[in-house]
Design an enzyme around this catalytic site. Structure first.
Site, short mmCIF file in Angstrom:
data_model
loop_
_atom_site.label_atom_id
_atom_site.label_comp_id
_atom_site.label_asym_id
_atom_site.label_seq_id
_atom_site.Cartn_x
_atom_site.Cartn_y
_atom_site.Cartn_z
CB SER A 177 -0.95 0.00 1.20
OG SER A 177 -0.25 -0.21 2.40
CG HIS A 205 -3.53 -0.96 -2.16
ND1 HIS A 205 -4.10 0.27 -2.17
CD2 HIS A 205 -3.26 -1.25 -0.86
CE1 HIS A 205 -4.16 0.75 -0.94
NE2 HIS A 205 -3.65 -0.16 -0.12
CE LYS A 236 -7.45 0.69 1.10
NZ LYS A 236 -6.60 -0.14 1.95
C1 LIG Z 1 -6.60 -0.43 3.33
C2 LIG Z 1 -5.99 -1.72 3.59
C3 LIG Z 1 -6.59 -2.65 4.45
C4 LIG Z 1 -7.80 -2.32 5.26
O1 LIG Z 1 -8.95 -2.26 4.45
P1 LIG Z 1 -10.15 -1.34 4.92
O2 LIG Z 1 -11.30 -1.84 4.11
O3 LIG Z 1 -9.78 0.06 4.62
O4 LIG Z 1 -10.32 -1.58 6.39
C5 LIG Z 1 -5.99 -3.89 4.58
N1 LIG Z 1 -4.84 -4.19 3.94
C6 LIG Z 1 -4.25 -3.32 3.11
C7 LIG Z 1 -3.00 -3.72 2.39
C8 LIG Z 1 -4.78 -2.06 2.94
O5 LIG Z 1 -4.17 -1.18 2.14
#
Ligand SMILES: *Cc1c(COP(=O)(O)O)cnc(C)c1O
Length: 390
Positions: A177, A205, A236
């Site tokens: 991320s 991602h 995302k």
């Molecule tokens: C954003 C993210 C999460 C958490 O997901 P949310 O739905 O925002 O709680 C988990 N792992 C990674 C790699 C992330 O970037």
């Protein structure tokens, strides 16, 4: 109390204190309204621009009309709707797995999956740059946590030989991320096979960006059948909210019975489930938007490198500019905001010490015109702050 105040003032001295946030008063789009000013937004996870897509809005509104708002209960009591079932089937088809299960967030998915699967008898091998929610799941499980150097397969094998136990898990982000680079899944799969270990990929991602039909990192490397547990988020590229786990039926049955963050929390509202369903439907068919985003990201990355910035080894729309020094990173971010560009500064503990960075990320809906303007401004301030040569 005095102790808390002391800790906070020491954070401030180090430039690590988190001030009040920037508040948006418009949609998550390439241009947003922050405190009454129009700003170019350059750090969103809304990669495909679906957060404010009219088709998703309509799906949500229709679902509100039919199902109302709150879901009214945990999935195990009164909070399961036909839409949840449809989305779980959709995710399984999309990811190429037997089954799937929805959590309320990606964070809750990671914590629930890892803490229910592993206990003190387990050893978990985790990439040093893995997301905090993975680490929290590991800590909650009580398993022995062994962190290997970022994407370093020699270090992973060395640590496996040194620490492995009877039950072992290798867990990694698919796309990292804060770096935008990709985990070497084929090598991880090979090591897991050799030493009889379970594999888990967090594809928060990767989904919507990489792989066939945008189905993620495992598909990108053609190792879908070799990854035991594929976890991801709906928040995302998918533009909605929620997390999920996809894999063999017995894994999903197990998590439905034992993952506490799944069991003891009210289900996501039908409107957002409907939103996620529509988004995956769109993503599966829309090769053009995905290609466009990747091309634009590659163009922008090369412009930054040419200007002399230190950019990570990324192949995704996450394009981090590593500055190093905490205060300089914040200064650069603040200078850009004054010029109408919002890029968040990412500091320790989110990233390792000495690697503070601007986490630039692109949306498919950005325009080359706006990005040219961003390049001019970032060049000017990069020189002024001595980050690049002038
Ligand atoms: C954003 C993210 C999460 C958490 O997901 P949310 O739905 O925002 O709680 C988990 N792992 C990674 C790699 C992330 O970037």
């Amino acid at each position: 109390m005095e102790n808390l105040l002391k800790i906070l003032s020491s954070l401030k001295e180090k430039g690590l204190y988190r001030e009040d946030f920037r508040y948006l008063s418009s949609e998550q789009a390439p241009r947003v309204c922050i405190e009454g000013k129009e700003i170019i937004l350059l750090g969103s996870n809304n990669y495909l621009g679906l957060c404010n897509d009219i088709r998703l809005k309509e799906a949500a509104i229709d679902a509100v009309k039919q199902y109302g708002l709150g879901s009214g209960g945990s999935r195990l009591t009164t909070g399961s709707y036909d839409l949840h079932k449809s989305l779980e089937k959709k995710i399984a088809d999309f990811k190429g797995t037997e089954s799937s299960l929805i959590f309320n967030t990606g964070y809750m998915a990671n914590v629930g999956i890892i803490s229910s699967l592993c206990d003190r008898e387990w050893v978990i091998f985790s990439d040093k740059n893995n997301h905090a929610s993975i680490i929290d799941g590991c800590l909650l499980s009580g398993a022995k946590l062994v962190r290997y150097k970022h994407c370093d397969m020699d270090d992973l094998e060395k640590k496996i030989l040194e620490h492995r136990g009877n039950n072992n898990l290798i867990v990694t982000d698919g796309v990292f991320s804060m770096d935008g680079d990709v985990a070497p899944l084929p090598d991880i799969v090979r090591l897991a096979k050799e030493y009889g270990m379970i594999t888990m990929v967090d594809d928060a991602h990767g989904v919507g960006i990489l792989g066939e039909r945008g189905s993620g990192t495992a598909s990108y490397f053609k190792v879908t059948n070799e990854i035991d547990i594929q976890m991801g988020t709906l928040s995302k590229a998918i533009g909605s909210i929620g997390g999920y786990v996809a894999g063999r039926q017995y894994f999903i049955d197990y998590f439905r019975n034992f993952a506490r963050s799944f069991i003891f929390s009210t289900a996501l509202p039908p409107s957002f489930i409907s939103t996620s369903l529509k988004a995956i439907e769109i993503i599966e068919k829309d090769e053009i938007t995905r290609q466009h985003l990747l091309e634009m990201a590659n163009w922008f990355k090369n412009r930054l490198i040419k200007a002399g910035f230190h950019v990570t080894n990324t192949i995704t729309p996450i394009i981090p500019v590593v500055v190093g020094d905490v205060k300089k990173t914040v200064e650069l971010s603040e200078s850009l905001l004054e010029e109408g560009i919002y890029v968040p500064a990412i500091r320790p503990p989110t990233v390792p010490k000495g690697t503070s960075r601007l986490r630039i990320s692109l949306m498919a809906t950005h325009t080359y015109h706006d990005l040219e303007y961003v390049m001019d401004v970032i060049n000017f301030h990069g020189k002024k702050l001595g980050i690049i040569e002038g």
